[in-house]
Design a protein around this motif. Structure first.
Motif, mmCIF file in Angstrom:
data_model
loop_
_atom_site.group_PDB
_atom_site.id
_atom_site.type_symbol
_atom_site.label_atom_id
_atom_site.label_comp_id
_atom_site.label_asym_id
_atom_site.label_seq_id
_atom_site.Cartn_x
_atom_site.Cartn_y
_atom_site.Cartn_z
ATOM 1 N N ALA A 1 2.804 7.743 6.323
ATOM 2 C CA ALA A 1 2.363 7.706 4.934
ATOM 3 C C ALA A 1 2.189 9.024 4.314
ATOM 4 O O ALA A 1 2.442 9.554 3.290
ATOM 5 C CB ALA A 1 0.916 7.062 4.711
ATOM 6 N N GLY B 1 -5.518 9.777 2.940
ATOM 7 C CA GLY B 1 -5.990 8.607 2.451
ATOM 8 C C GLY B 1 -5.218 8.068 1.876
ATOM 9 O O GLY B 1 -4.086 8.207 1.390
ATOM 10 N N ASP B 2 -5.499 6.546 2.079
ATOM 11 C CA ASP B 2 -4.778 5.669 1.324
ATOM 12 C C ASP B 2 -5.458 5.009 0.025
ATOM 13 O O ASP B 2 -6.462 4.505 0.335
ATOM 14 C CB ASP B 2 -4.372 4.471 2.344
ATOM 15 C CG ASP B 2 -3.262 3.572 1.771
ATOM 16 O OD1 ASP B 2 -2.563 3.094 2.660
ATOM 17 O OD2 ASP B 2 -3.288 3.226 0.843
ATOM 18 N N GLU B 3 -4.555 5.200 -0.926
ATOM 19 C CA GLU B 3 -5.438 4.663 -2.082
ATOM 20 C C GLU B 3 -5.632 3.325 -2.196
ATOM 21 O O GLU B 3 -6.674 2.845 -2.775
ATOM 22 C CB GLU B 3 -4.238 5.026 -3.475
ATOM 23 C CG GLU B 3 -4.280 6.460 -3.888
ATOM 24 C CD GLU B 3 -2.931 6.610 -4.869
ATOM 25 O OE1 GLU B 3 -2.310 5.604 -5.232
ATOM 26 O OE2 GLU B 3 -2.741 7.787 -5.023
ATOM 27 N N THR B 4 -4.893 2.509 -1.480
ATOM 28 C CA THR B 4 -5.382 0.993 -1.607
ATOM 29 C C THR B 4 -6.542 0.843 -0.677
ATOM 30 O O THR B 4 -6.859 -0.223 -0.447
ATOM 31 C CB THR B 4 -3.873 0.316 -0.942
ATOM 32 O OG1 THR B 4 -3.728 0.571 0.355
ATOM 33 C CG2 THR B 4 -2.781 0.513 -2.133
ATOM 34 N N ARG C 1 1.495 5.078 11.552
ATOM 35 C CA ARG C 1 1.561 4.469 10.223
ATOM 36 C C ARG C 1 0.785 5.661 9.329
ATOM 37 O O ARG C 1 1.540 5.879 8.003
ATOM 38 C CB ARG C 1 0.762 3.631 10.231
ATOM 39 C CG ARG C 1 0.604 2.657 9.067
ATOM 40 C CD ARG C 1 -0.079 1.299 9.084
ATOM 41 N NE ARG C 1 -0.308 0.575 7.901
ATOM 42 C CZ ARG C 1 -0.554 -0.631 7.541
ATOM 43 N NH1 ARG C 1 -0.078 -1.323 8.643
ATOM 44 N NH2 ARG C 1 -1.032 -1.038 6.539
ATOM 45 N N GLY D 1 0.683 -1.144 -0.048
ATOM 46 C CA GLY D 1 0.071 0.069 0.198
ATOM 47 C C GLY D 1 1.020 1.133 -0.048
ATOM 48 O O GLY D 1 2.147 1.341 0.396
ATOM 49 N N ARG D 2 0.237 2.529 -0.384
ATOM 50 C CA ARG D 2 1.123 3.630 -0.467
ATOM 51 C C ARG D 2 1.454 3.885 0.857
ATOM 52 O O ARG D 2 0.359 3.938 1.939
ATOM 53 C CB ARG D 2 0.180 4.711 -1.306
ATOM 54 C CG ARG D 2 1.133 6.215 -1.409
ATOM 55 C CD ARG D 2 0.020 7.148 -2.147
ATOM 56 N NE ARG D 2 -0.968 7.590 -1.386
ATOM 57 C CZ ARG D 2 -0.897 8.363 -0.353
ATOM 58 N NH1 ARG D 2 0.207 9.192 -0.150
ATOM 59 N NH2 ARG D 2 -1.944 8.943 0.553
ATOM 60 N N GLN E 1 2.927 2.457 2.824
ATOM 61 C CA GLN E 1 3.041 1.387 4.136
ATOM 62 C C GLN E 1 4.497 0.870 4.543
ATOM 63 O O GLN E 1 5.131 0.784 3.583
ATOM 64 C CB GLN E 1 2.270 0.285 3.468
ATOM 65 C CG GLN E 1 2.167 -1.045 4.146
ATOM 66 C CD GLN E 1 1.398 -2.416 3.545
ATOM 67 O OE1 GLN E 1 0.886 -2.349 2.765
ATOM 68 N NE2 GLN E 1 2.054 -3.658 3.695
ATOM 69 N N HIS F 1 -6.014 0.582 2.732
ATOM 70 C CA HIS F 1 -5.491 -0.049 3.851
ATOM 71 C C HIS F 1 -5.315 0.926 5.031
ATOM 72 O O HIS F 1 -5.231 0.588 5.982
ATOM 73 C CB HIS F 1 -4.020 -0.470 3.316
ATOM 74 C CG HIS F 1 -3.939 -1.722 2.762
ATOM 75 N ND1 HIS F 1 -2.987 -2.767 3.175
ATOM 76 C CD2 HIS F 1 -4.403 -2.187 1.589
ATOM 77 C CE1 HIS F 1 -3.079 -3.838 2.213
ATOM 78 N NE2 HIS F 1 -3.973 -3.595 1.353
#
Lengths: 484, 88
Positions: free
Chosen positions: A244, B74-77, A240, A159-160, A162, B79
């Motif tokens: 990110a 925000g997380d594109e995936t 986390r 994931g971006r 991550q 997750h």
């Protein structure tokens, strides 16, 4: 965390359309809900969640998977028949691992090679924008002396922003045990057997001396990690998300993995000589006697083909290699870790047999059933019973060194349902005299007549021969049908 | 020894970065460990130094009023759930 054993323990059933076919869940495969192992009609399957199925489809497109499977470092896997698990989104079928083993039975070199394989797979995955979601040596098994990664659902898209979620686990289960042996000379195996999740950073820091802070990797991977874990313990901060947002990307993980690989590759287990590590040169046989013993073992092994053989007290594996000529798989066990390390390194450097699995096992204190419900990790005999067992120059250690009654030992062998090649070492042999030199002789059962009577009670003796001028006697015996 | 000193200094700098953050849930069956995640900035080499620099720069800009105190991630995936946080 999963195991691909060909000999599952009976467990809960999972649903299936075809009535009458038994499906057995692997009791050690439950931590990751996205894919669990089960057995059916002798084959090994894994049920997949929708997410795990999507990850598998993506993994199949990566440039490394096919090559890794062909080279044997990832377990051969194909799409399975979905009818065997109708409730799952998908099913995989895995190739069988001949004998399941655990890192607390491996040598330093084996744990090190497993760690290097894990890091290499991390690099492969990262290059394809994927990652391994966990980092446990229980995801690695062995084909002979070749490590095989078995947990396919561990590969997931990165994931971006991550971070490497498995980094802490890598330290606790791979890096710290290796450092413990390399830097402190402490056997890592009891630590791994004692705690299923490995060695926490805080404990590892207490095990290190001030001087050890200067050794490669200790300051950051041990001291800093322990300090940071203490500082942020129980906190509710979204680290986390913050990472990110600040632009954490895979370049950081690649750097970490690359440096960890260099660190792990340089670790050495220390060079202390253990009792049996130079057995090939120091055993008590002269050349002619030794050849006679080898010929007896060879004749016994050649009587048929064996699916699984054990060599108990194998030392550096001389007789394991003889048996391997007639066996699909030989598990070579000895309590002396350096003898097993020599065997592992020599096999690795040579033809690299896929038949011979070296393990550090003390028979008097062999690996038990443990983990959740005592079923997550299995005891030795539950992972596959041998058809042939070598007990050469072993019985005196079992009875005199470990104080196990002779009848108990023979009874245990009979309960395995195995044929045996077993050597009785007489009281006038110098090895027995050395064992008795400083202890009270309470071993009334330790006499050749009693040994033969106990053996004949539980086994059919097919052949026997005196060795070393009659000071030892070697037997080939097969199990009685009624035994066990 | 120089390497050791610089590692220690970097560690001290990093450990002051993560005050005052708000909460959200990380998605993994394994607990990555908050401290272990922060350590990965240090272990990331030059990329980690650049990231630490960005974290400080953002904090400085927030302090002097050039950046908003709240931002969304925000997380594109998918997750990561979208949550606000401030003063990194």
């Amino acid at each position: 965390m999963n195991e691909l054993s060909g000999h599952p323990a009976p467990e809960a059933r999972v649903s299936g359309r075809e009535a009458g076919l038994r499906t057995q869940r692997e009791p050690g495969s439950f931590r990751d809900r996205n894919g669990s192992v089960f057995y059916r009609d002798g084959a090994i399957f894994r049920s997949l969640s929708p997410e795990a199925l999507a990850n598998w489809q993506r993994l199949r497109e990566t440039p490394f998977l096919a090559g890794r499977m062909a080279g044997g470092s990832i377990v051969e896997t194909r799409d399975g028949d979905v009818a065997v698990a109708p409730d799952a989104a998908g099913v995989l079928e895995h190739a069988r691992i001949p004998f399941v083993s655990y890192p607390y039975e491996w040598t330093f070199g084996m744990l090190q090679d497993a760690a290097l394989l894990h890091l290499d797979l991390m690099r492969d995955a990262l290059a394809s924008d994927m990652i391994l979601k966990d980092a446990t040596p229980y995801n690695i098994q062995w084909q002979g002396v070749h490590p095989v990664f078995i947990d396919i659902p561990s590969f997931e898209p990165l994931g971006r922003g991550q971070p490497w979620v498995g980094y802490r686990q890598f330290c606790e289960l791979f890096l710290y045990p290796l450092m413990l042996q390399a830097y402190r000379g402490i056997d890592f195996r009891p630590w791994l057997r004692g705690r299923i999740d490995g060695i926490p950073a805080e404990d590892m820091q207490r095990l290190m001396s001030t001087r050890d802070l200067l050794r490669p990797g200790v300051l950051l991977h041990v001291a800093a990690q322990s300090a940071l874990q203490r500082r942020y313990e129980g906190g509710t901060k979204d680290v986390r998300g913050s990472l990110a947002e600040a632009g954490f990307d895979k370049a950081l993980i690649v750097n970490n993995v690359t440096k960890l690989r260099a660190l792990v590759a340089k670790l050495t287990p220390g060079r202390e000589k253990t009792q049996w590590s130079d057995y090939d040169r120091s055993h008590s046989y002269d050349a002619a006697d030794f050849e006679q013993k080898a010929a007896f073992v060879r004749r016994a092994a050649a009587t048929r083909d064996w699916r699984l053989a054990w060599d108990l007290g194998c030392n550096t594996g001389t007789f394991s290699r003889i048996v391997a000529e007639h066996a699909e798989q030989v598990v070579s066990m000895d309590a002396d870790w350096m003898a097993i390390e020599h065997l592992y390194q020599r096999e690795k450097a040579g033809a690299g047999s896929r038949k011979l699995l070296p393990l550090v096992v003390n028979l008097a204190d062999a690996s038990p059933n443990q983990g959740w419900r005592g079923a997550e990790r299995k005891g030795l005999a539950e992972r596959g019973r041998p058809e042939l067992t070598l007990c050469l120059a072993l019985v005196h250690h079992v009875v005199i060194t470990a104080n196990i009654p002779l009848a108990d030992f023979i009874g245990w062998l009979a309960s395995l349902g195995t044929a045996v090649v077993i050597e009785f070492v007489g009281r006038d042999d110098e090895m027995v005299q050395a064992l008795l030199a400083n202890r009270e002789d309470q071993y009334d059962d330790y006499h050749p007549e009693n040994f033969r009577a106990l053996l004949a009670e539980r086994f059919d003796i097919r052949a026997e021969e005196p060795l070393k001028g009659g000071r030892r006697q070697i037997y080939f015996a097969e199990p009685r049908q009624a035994a066990g | 020894m120089l390497k050791l000193t610089s590692s220690l200094a970097f560690l001290l700098v990093i450990s002051t970065l993560f005050f005052g953050m708000t909460t959200s849930q990380a998605h993994a069956y394994l607990d990555p460990g908050t401290g272990s995640m922060i350590l990965q900035v240090i272990l990331g080499g030059f990329a980690g130094i650049a990231l630490a620099g960005r974290l400080y720069w953002h904090r400085f800009r927030t302090f002097i009023g050039m950046a908003p105190a709240e931002s969304h991630v925000g997380d594109e995936t998918g997750h990561e759930s979208s949550k606000s946080r401030s003063d990194l």
